[in-house]
Design a protein around this motif. Sequence first.
Motif, mmCIF file in Angstrom:
data_model
loop_
_atom_site.group_PDB
_atom_site.id
_atom_site.type_symbol
_atom_site.label_atom_id
_atom_site.label_comp_id
_atom_site.label_asym_id
_atom_site.label_seq_id
_atom_site.Cartn_x
_atom_site.Cartn_y
_atom_site.Cartn_z
ATOM 1 N N ARG A 229 42.505 -26.426 24.975
ATOM 2 C CA ARG A 229 41.936 -27.803 24.647
ATOM 3 C C ARG A 229 41.913 -27.922 23.246
ATOM 4 N NH1 ARG A 229 38.001 -28.841 29.160
ATOM 5 N NH2 ARG A 229 36.853 -29.908 27.855
ATOM 6 N N VAL A 230 42.948 -27.881 22.494
ATOM 7 C CA VAL A 230 42.856 -28.415 20.977
ATOM 8 C C VAL A 230 42.905 -29.818 21.014
ATOM 9 C CG1 VAL A 230 44.524 -28.241 18.773
ATOM 10 C CG2 VAL A 230 44.150 -26.070 20.338
ATOM 11 N N GLY A 231 42.448 -30.373 20.181
ATOM 12 C CA GLY A 231 42.068 -31.918 20.125
ATOM 13 C C GLY A 231 43.052 -32.339 18.929
ATOM 14 N N HIS A 232 43.902 -33.477 19.217
ATOM 15 C CA HIS A 232 44.814 -34.052 18.316
ATOM 16 C C HIS A 232 44.300 -35.469 18.169
ATOM 17 C CE1 HIS A 232 47.831 -30.630 18.244
ATOM 18 N NE2 HIS A 232 47.242 -30.504 19.423
ATOM 19 N N PHE A 233 43.526 -35.843 17.295
ATOM 20 C CA PHE A 233 42.711 -37.184 17.313
ATOM 21 C C PHE A 233 43.081 -37.986 15.978
ATOM 22 C CE2 PHE A 233 39.175 -34.895 19.435
ATOM 23 C CZ PHE A 233 39.979 -34.740 20.742
ATOM 24 N N ASP A 234 44.056 -37.435 15.157
ATOM 25 C CA ASP A 234 44.449 -38.356 13.938
ATOM 26 C C ASP A 234 46.003 -38.208 13.651
ATOM 27 O OD1 ASP A 234 44.559 -39.683 11.819
ATOM 28 O OD2 ASP A 234 43.987 -37.807 10.186
ATOM 29 N N PRO A 235 46.835 -39.117 14.165
ATOM 30 C CA PRO A 235 46.230 -40.507 14.294
ATOM 31 C C PRO A 235 45.568 -40.962 15.693
ATOM 32 C CG PRO A 235 48.545 -40.469 14.673
ATOM 33 C CD PRO A 235 48.343 -38.939 14.127
ATOM 34 N N ILE A 236 44.860 -41.825 15.708
ATOM 35 C CA ILE A 236 44.316 -42.045 17.076
ATOM 36 C C ILE A 236 45.142 -42.080 18.163
ATOM 37 C CG2 ILE A 236 42.683 -43.961 18.134
ATOM 38 C CD1 ILE A 236 41.196 -42.577 15.996
ATOM 39 N N PRO A 237 44.899 -41.448 19.049
ATOM 40 C CA PRO A 237 45.563 -41.411 20.596
ATOM 41 C C PRO A 237 45.805 -43.031 21.195
ATOM 42 C CG PRO A 237 44.305 -39.669 20.507
ATOM 43 C CD PRO A 237 43.927 -40.212 19.568
ATOM 44 N N SER A 238 46.730 -43.203 21.478
ATOM 45 C CA SER A 238 47.343 -44.297 22.220
ATOM 46 C C SER A 238 46.177 -44.670 23.333
ATOM 47 C CB SER A 238 48.632 -44.256 22.840
ATOM 48 O OG SER A 238 48.886 -45.422 24.012
ATOM 49 N N THR A 239 45.849 -43.675 24.167
ATOM 50 C CA THR A 239 44.850 -43.754 25.272
ATOM 51 C C THR A 239 43.424 -44.382 24.679
ATOM 52 O OG1 THR A 239 46.081 -41.946 26.484
ATOM 53 C CG2 THR A 239 43.658 -42.869 27.197
ATOM 54 N N TRP A 240 42.916 -43.922 23.469
ATOM 55 C CA TRP A 240 41.752 -44.296 22.929
ATOM 56 C C TRP A 240 41.842 -45.848 22.833
ATOM 57 C CZ3 TRP A 240 39.091 -41.080 18.706
ATOM 58 C CH2 TRP A 240 38.995 -39.611 19.148
ATOM 59 N N LYS A 241 43.007 -46.347 22.173
ATOM 60 C CA LYS A 241 42.973 -47.750 21.900
ATOM 61 C C LYS A 241 42.889 -48.722 23.220
ATOM 62 C CE LYS A 241 45.390 -47.000 17.481
ATOM 63 N NZ LYS A 241 46.990 -46.981 17.065
#
Length: 550
Positions: A229-241
């Motif tokens: 469960r490691v988060g990779h949030f930078d750059p913003i993930p495609s799914t977020w947008k």
Amino acid sequence: MASNKIIIYQIFTRLYGNKNQTCKPNGTIEENGCGKMNDFTPTVLKRISQMGVSHIWYTGIIRHATTTDYSSFGIPRQHPSVVKGKAGSPYAITDYYDVDPDLSVNVDKRMEEFTQLVERTHKAGMKVIIDFVPNHVARQYKSICKPRGVKDLGEGDNPENGFDPQNNFYYCPGQRFSPNFDLYNGESEPYIEEPAKSTGNDCFNNSPGKNDWYETVKLNYGVDYYAGRVGHFDPIPSTWKKMTDILLFWAKKGIDGFRCDMAEMVPAEFWAYATNQVKKKYPDLVFIGEVYNPAEYRHYLYSGFDYLYDKVGMYDTMFQVIRGQQSTHAITGAWQQNDDIRDHMLYFLENHDELRIASDFFAADGRKAVPALVTNVLMQQNPFMLYAGQEYGERGMDQEGFSGHDGRTTIFDYWTVGTLYRADKKQLTAEEQALAAIYNKVLGIARKEKAVSEGLFYDLMYMNGQYHRQYMFLRKSGNSLLLVVANFDDADAQVDVVIPAHAFEFLELRQKAYYATDLLNDTSTVLDLKADSSVRIAVAARSAVVYKLK
């Protein structure tokens, strides 16, 4: 109405207006019929509003997987093996930018019919909530209604990577989707998915079981489950947008809020990003989160949610108190657990996931939950939600098809809900009418009385420890004072309610004789309130009194 107390009425849209009485198990839409958005006429909406409802949650609006064939309208057909039931689950979305064609009179004008429904609801003085299903989509998701220039989910994914922060899905490279049970139901053409996508309930392999959410695929918000469960949030993930754009699309349609399905299966970081963007443009829009882990409540509230389900806490407690499995003192423990965030907790006794109160698996009689209704609706300022049919004692004991004999109203099948049909035809039984009258009174009290919507709350149980089947509290705002005593017992009760000196100080009450009107039962009496002394209150079995003191 004088109050801003939020009362949400959840309506499973395809069932609500259905007047077809065939009710054939596993029946098609042609056989069993389907309710329509146009069934919510001004008359129907006025009736709902008069119950005291402030918000309607129209469940199942966005287009989802179904076995009904709408290919003649340009809507892709779904393979029946990855659809649960003939009607399909409203939580297996096939196009986030489209409306369920089942709900429309004119399929080609289904979005127009939805916007007209929003307008009619607003004109009736209520607000509109719809589902946002962020964690998973139908296995054959494909948007045909997305705005020009919008990339579809999965478009641009690299399926050779099980996880990639910019992929919209999780994949099982080199493996075909192969459930560990017979999926195909005799279809001539098998369903083929290769490489397999991971299943919605965090099943990260190609072989989900029958009890998994096998009809859905998990969306990827940049969390690497394979690496713990490691988060990779930078750059913003495609799914977020992409998902934020979907929220903005529906907000622009004039809705007033989203009930966010399984919100805690999506990282809180996404919610902080998305709610911030949406509320910049639509500051009054509310987000209601389905979060079941109390340890995460504050995390999700800080990330932009306005309200969270109080399921693991107040609902579970009330379930047991109604059934005589816990003392009413457990209610005190339930609200104290979340006292710092109490205004953000959504109370309920039924929804589409939970048992019907009147089912054989819960209380077997809707009237047995009246004291819980009075308590949950009146004890705090926070919102309350009820599920259509609850007010009539709907039993949920039909065996509709995919949904079995489980004490719940189906979300997978075409069906007609007996109590809702009889209410529309004015054919309710005397018992159903009596229960509905109680709901109308309780919700009306909540919406009209400032002591409920904005008053202080004082739990009287700590001074009345001998009572384990009754619950009692005070509410006060200005000169308005309510004394509520709820009796969960099957026998009438004479309750000697002790009001401590601290309550007089905290609420700034005067010790004197008060003229008291029972708002629930339309009776009056005089109550002599003195510090640390008792006042005798008679309460009928499985009922309550709501004394307004002047």
